[in-house]
Write a protein that holds these residues in place. Structure first.
Motif, mmCIF file in Angstrom:
data_model
loop_
_atom_site.group_PDB
_atom_site.id
_atom_site.type_symbol
_atom_site.label_atom_id
_atom_site.label_comp_id
_atom_site.label_asym_id
_atom_site.label_seq_id
_atom_site.Cartn_x
_atom_site.Cartn_y
_atom_site.Cartn_z
ATOM 1 N N LYS A 65 0.818 -1.217 0.000
ATOM 2 C CA LYS A 65 0.000 0.000 0.000
ATOM 3 C C LYS A 65 0.848 1.261 0.000
ATOM 4 O O LYS A 65 0.321 2.370 0.122
ATOM 5 C CB LYS A 65 -0.915 0.002 1.226
ATOM 6 N N LYS A 66 2.174 1.076 -0.132
ATOM 7 C CA LYS A 66 3.124 2.192 -0.144
ATOM 8 C C LYS A 66 3.076 3.005 1.152
ATOM 9 O O LYS A 66 3.205 4.234 1.153
ATOM 10 C CB LYS A 66 2.897 3.096 -1.368
ATOM 11 N N LEU A 67 2.873 2.290 2.243
ATOM 12 C CA LEU A 67 2.906 2.901 3.571
ATOM 13 C C LEU A 67 4.208 2.511 4.259
ATOM 14 O O LEU A 67 4.776 1.444 3.994
ATOM 15 C CB LEU A 67 1.727 2.412 4.413
ATOM 16 N N GLU A 68 4.685 3.379 5.132
ATOM 17 C CA GLU A 68 5.867 3.007 5.892
ATOM 18 C C GLU A 68 5.503 1.887 6.866
ATOM 19 O O GLU A 68 4.327 1.686 7.184
ATOM 20 C CB GLU A 68 6.432 4.211 6.643
ATOM 21 N N PRO A 69 6.478 1.112 7.330
ATOM 22 C CA PRO A 69 6.174 0.075 8.317
ATOM 23 C C PRO A 69 5.430 0.656 9.518
ATOM 24 O O PRO A 69 5.535 1.852 9.816
ATOM 25 C CB PRO A 69 7.555 -0.448 8.716
ATOM 26 N N LEU A 70 4.673 -0.187 10.201
ATOM 27 C CA LEU A 70 3.916 0.266 11.365
ATOM 28 C C LEU A 70 4.872 0.334 12.561
ATOM 29 O O LEU A 70 4.982 -0.589 13.364
ATOM 30 C CB LEU A 70 2.763 -0.686 11.667
ATOM 31 N N TYR A 71 5.565 1.463 12.638
ATOM 32 C CA TYR A 71 6.580 1.627 13.672
ATOM 33 C C TYR A 71 5.943 1.861 15.034
ATOM 34 O O TYR A 71 4.925 2.550 15.173
ATOM 35 C CB TYR A 71 7.482 2.818 13.349
ATOM 36 N N SER A 72 6.546 1.282 16.028
ATOM 37 C CA SER A 72 6.213 1.568 17.426
ATOM 38 C C SER A 72 7.462 1.254 18.246
ATOM 39 O O SER A 72 8.503 0.871 17.696
ATOM 40 C CB SER A 72 5.022 0.723 17.899
ATOM 41 N N PHE A 73 7.340 1.385 19.547
ATOM 42 C CA PHE A 73 8.499 1.171 20.410
ATOM 43 C C PHE A 73 8.202 0.088 21.441
ATOM 44 O O PHE A 73 7.089 -0.003 21.957
ATOM 45 C CB PHE A 73 8.897 2.464 21.119
ATOM 46 N N MET A 74 9.205 -0.726 21.691
ATOM 47 C CA MET A 74 9.206 -1.609 22.835
ATOM 48 C C MET A 74 9.884 -0.841 23.968
ATOM 49 O O MET A 74 11.016 -0.390 23.825
ATOM 50 C CB MET A 74 9.968 -2.904 22.534
ATOM 51 N N VAL A 75 9.180 -0.669 25.067
ATOM 52 C CA VAL A 75 9.687 0.097 26.211
ATOM 53 C C VAL A 75 9.945 -0.858 27.359
ATOM 54 O O VAL A 75 9.070 -1.640 27.746
ATOM 55 C CB VAL A 75 8.674 1.180 26.635
#
Length: 586
Positions: free
Chosen positions: A73-83
C-alpha cells in the motif's frame, strides 16, 4: 583516565565500530532525539537515534505481521516502540502495578510482559504516546534509563526479597549496584520528561564512570542466593553468588564472563557461562561491580561489536589476567572463592520459582503465580491455549486489594508478597474468578520463550506464540512415558541472541527459519552447565521424532534423581564437552 579512553578521545575513531563514533558525537545520548520526537510525519526516529533510544530504555520496532501489506500500500512500516523498565530485583508496589497496568492500556498494546531479566516490557507504544508513557511511569517512581544500550542494564536478584533477611540484603545490594552504575547524563530527563537543560562549566564531568564512550557493548549483572538459581546467575557478565554462614550474609563468590548471544554460522561468536574469579565481602560488592565494569570499559573490543561482550574480553585476556586487572583497579586482592558445599545454603539445586502459597522466614505468606512466557493479558474465550484467562483484570483486582509488594522473576512469573493471612481467601477467590490458573505441568512450569514475532526485528522463527503449542505435544509424550509429574527445563528463542537463555536448558530450541529450529540438549537443572547442539534446522515433526524415543528411554533408564540433561550425557546421546571445553560453571 585509562589509556584506551584517552586514545579513543584523541583518535579519529575511523577504525572502530560505527557505534563508537555515534556515542561520542551524541552529546551524551541526546543526538537529534528532541527533533525526532517533534517530527509527526513519521512514526520512526532517524537510524542513528534508534541506537541512542536503547540507552534510554526502548527499541524501535515494526509489526512484521503487517509489513508486506503496508509495503504493497506504499505505507511506511507500522513503527512503534518496545519500552523496557528498569526494575532492579523486579520489585514494585501494588500502587505502582496499577500505574503500569493503566499505562499498558492507554499507551501500549494492552498487555504487560515479564522479561527474563525480571522487569516489564511494553509493546506497541507509538511515538506520539512515548513521552506520556515515560512521564506517567516516572511519576510512579520508575524509569527506563539504561534498560538497554551499551551500559549496565537491569540488575537481577533473587525472586522475592521478603523470603528471608538474607534475601532482602541481597536485593538491597542489587538495587545499590543498579543505582551506582546508572549513566549520569540528564538527556533522558530533558528529552522525555521536560527538564530544562542546565549547562555545566568547561570542566564538568558528565559521565565519570562511562565517559562519552560508554561501554563497548551491553552489560548484565545478576545476584543469586543458593540453593535457588532462579536468576540463571551464570549467564551474566558479573555473577554474584551469595555465601551464607551462620545465618549471615558473608559476601559473594564473584564470577565473570557469562552471556548467551551468538550468531548462526559464526563460530567466533558463542554463548558462555561465567568463570569464578574470587570472593568479596557484602559491603564490597558495589565497588567490585564498578571495577569489573571499568576493566571492560578499558579493555573490551570496540572495533568488532560481535566480539565486544565481556565474555570475549575474559577469554582474550585469560581469567587469571582479568582477575589481576580487576584487583589492580580495586587496589586490593579478591579473596579466594568459598566452597558452597560448606555454607548454610549449599550449592545450587534448582532454577525454578516457588509457585502457589508459601511462607517466608518470618512467617509471612507469599503467592507465586505462573505466567506463561510472561505475557499478562486478558484472553478471549476462544483462545486455543489460554481460553478465558483474565490475567490483566485479575491482577488489577489483586493490586487494588493487596498492600504489599509484587515481585517479578527471571522465569517470567510473579510473586504476590507479604499477604496478610486474612487476605489469602480473597486472593484465592480472585484467582479462581478470573481463571488465572490453568493446568500447569512441570514441563510447562519450567519453560521460557522470548517474544520473537511479530515485533522483534531479529526473530527468524516464532517463539512466544509457538512454544505453548509445542509443549502440548511434548506433554503428551511425557504423559505416555509416565513422566507427567517430572520437570524438564525447556526454553525457546526465535534467534541465537539468547534472550530466553536457551543454551542453559535441558532442551533448548533456537530459531533458524520460519518453522525450523536448532535443537540443543544437555543443560542441567541447576543452571551450571550449558547444552550442546544436537540437531540443526529441523521442523516440528522431526523435533517430536527425535525427542519421543529419547524421553521414553529416559523414563526406562534414568537413575535415582537424575535429570534429563544429565541423562543424555551419561547415556552418550551428547558429550559434555564442546571443542574440548567443559561447559560447566567453575
Amino acid at each position: 583516565m585509562s589509556d584506551i579512553i584517552t586514545r579513543l578521545r584523541d583518535e579519529s575513531l575511523d577504525e572502530y565500530a560505527p557505534n563508537e563514533r555515534l556515542k561520542v558525537d551524541s552529546d551524551y545520548l541526546r543526538g537529534r532525539l528532541m527533533e525526532d520526537m517533534a517530527d509527526n510525519a513519521t512514526g520512526a526516529v532517524s537510524p542513528d537515534d534508534t541506537q541512542l533510544t536503547k540507552f534510554h530504555g526502548f527499541y524501535m520496532q515494526d509489526d512484521r505481521d503487517v509489513r508486506d501489506q503496508r509495503r504493497r500500500k506504499k505505507l511506511e512500516p507500522l513503527y512503534s516502540f518496545m519500552v523496557r523498565l528498569r526494575l532492579p530485583g523486579g520489585r514494585i508496589s501494588s500502587a505502582q502495578w496499577l500505574t503500569l497496568d493503566d499505562v499498558a492500556t492507554r499507551y501500549a498494546n494492552g498487555t504487560l510482559r515479564i522479561t527474563t531479566r525480571q522487569t516489564f516490557q511494553y509493546h506497541g507504544v507509538f511515538k506520539s504516546n512515548l513521552r506520556a508513557h515515560l512521564k506517567t511511569v516516572n511519576d510512579a517512581m520508575i524509569d527506563t534509563i539504561a534498560a538497554c544500550g551499551d551500559v549496565n542494564r537491569n540488575v537481577t536478584s533473587t525472586a522475592n526479597p521478603h523470603r528471608s533477611k538474607v534475601h532482602r540484603q541481597v536485593f538491597d545490594i542489587a538495587d545499590a549496584i543498579s543505582t551506582h552504575l546508572l549513566p549520569r547524563t540528564r538527556a533522558y530527563h530533558e528529552i522525555f520528561l521536560g527538564e530544562e537543560r542546565v549547562a555545566g562549566g568547561p570542566d564538568e564531568v558528565i559521565e565519570p564512570l562511562y565517559t562519552q564512550h560508554y561501554l563497548p557493548r551491553k552489560f548484565k549483572i545478576g545476584l543469586a542466593v543458593p540453593p535457588d538459581n532462579e536468576t540463571d546467575v551464570h549467564t551474566n557478565d558479573i555473577s554474584f553468588i551469595a555465601v551464607v554462614e551462620g545465618g549471615e550474609l558473608k559476601g559473594f563468590n564473584v564470577a565473570v564472563g557469562g552471556g548467551m548471544g551468538s550468531t548462526h554460522g559464526e563460530p567466533a561468536t558463542y554463548p558462555r557461562i561465567s568463570t569464578l574469579i574470587g570472593f568479596c565481602a557484602a559491603d564490597q560488592a558495589v565497588d567490585v561491580a564498578e571495577k569489573i565494569v571499568l576493566v571492560q570499559r578499558d579493555n573490551g573490543d570496540r572495533k568488532n561489536r560481535k566480539h565486544a561482550r565481556l565474555k570475549y574480553t575474559v577469554d582474550d585476556m585469560g581469567a587469571e589476567t582479568f582477575r589481576a586487572e580487576v584487583e589492580k583497579y580495586l587496589g586490593h586482592a579478591l579473596e579466594e572463592a568459598r566452597d558452597l558445599a560448606t555454607t548454610d545454603t549449599g550449592p545450587f539445586t534448582t532454577t525454578g520459582d516457588i509457585l502457589g502459597w508459601y511462607q517466608g522466614e518470618d512467617g509471612q505468606w507469599h503467592y507465586g503465580l505462573f505466567i506463561e512466557n510472561g505475557r499478562i493479558r486478558d484472553y478471549p474465550d476462544d483462545n486455543p491455549i489460554h481460553a478465558g484467562m483474565q490475567l490483566m483484570s485479575g491482577m488489577r483486582e489483586i493490586a487494588r486489594l493487596h498492600d504489599g509488594d509484587i515481585v517479578l522473576s527471571c522465569n517470567q512469573n510473579l510473586i504476590i508478597s507479604c499477604v496478610k493471612p486474612a487476605m489469602r481467601e480473597q486472593i484465592d477467590a480472585i484467582i479462581e474468578s478470573y481463571h488465572m490458573l490453568k493446568s500447569v505441568t512441570p514441563l510447562r512450569q519450567h519453560s521460557i520463550a522470548c517474544v520473537a514475532f511479530p515485533t522483534c526485528g531479529l526473530a527468524m522463527a516464532e517463539s512466544e506464540r509457538y512454544l505453548p503449542t509445542l509443549l502440548d505435544k511434548l506433554d503428551a509424550v511425557m504423559k505416555e512415558a509416565g513422566l507427567e509429574d517430572d520437570p524438564i527445563i525447556v526454553r525457546m528463542t526465535g534467534c541465537p541472541n539468547g534472550c530466553g537463555r536457551p543454551f542453559m536448558a535441558e532442551i533448548g530450541f533456537v530459531g533458524k527459519a520460519i518453522g525450523r529450529y536448532n535443537l540443543y540438549l544437555g543443560g542441567d537443572f541447576t543452571g551450571t552447565r550449558m547444552n550442546k547442539m544436537y540437531r540443526e534446522n529441523i521442523d516440528e515433526q522431526t523435533i517430536l521424532d527425535e525427542l519421543t524415543p529419547m524421553i521414553q528411554r529416559y523414563a526406562r533408564e534414568r537413575e535415582e534423581g537424575e535429570g534429563f540433561g544429565d541423562f543424555v550425557i551419561r547415556a552418550g546421546i551428547i558429550k559434555a564437552t564442546v571443542n574440548g571445553l567443559d561447559f560447566h560453571a567453575a
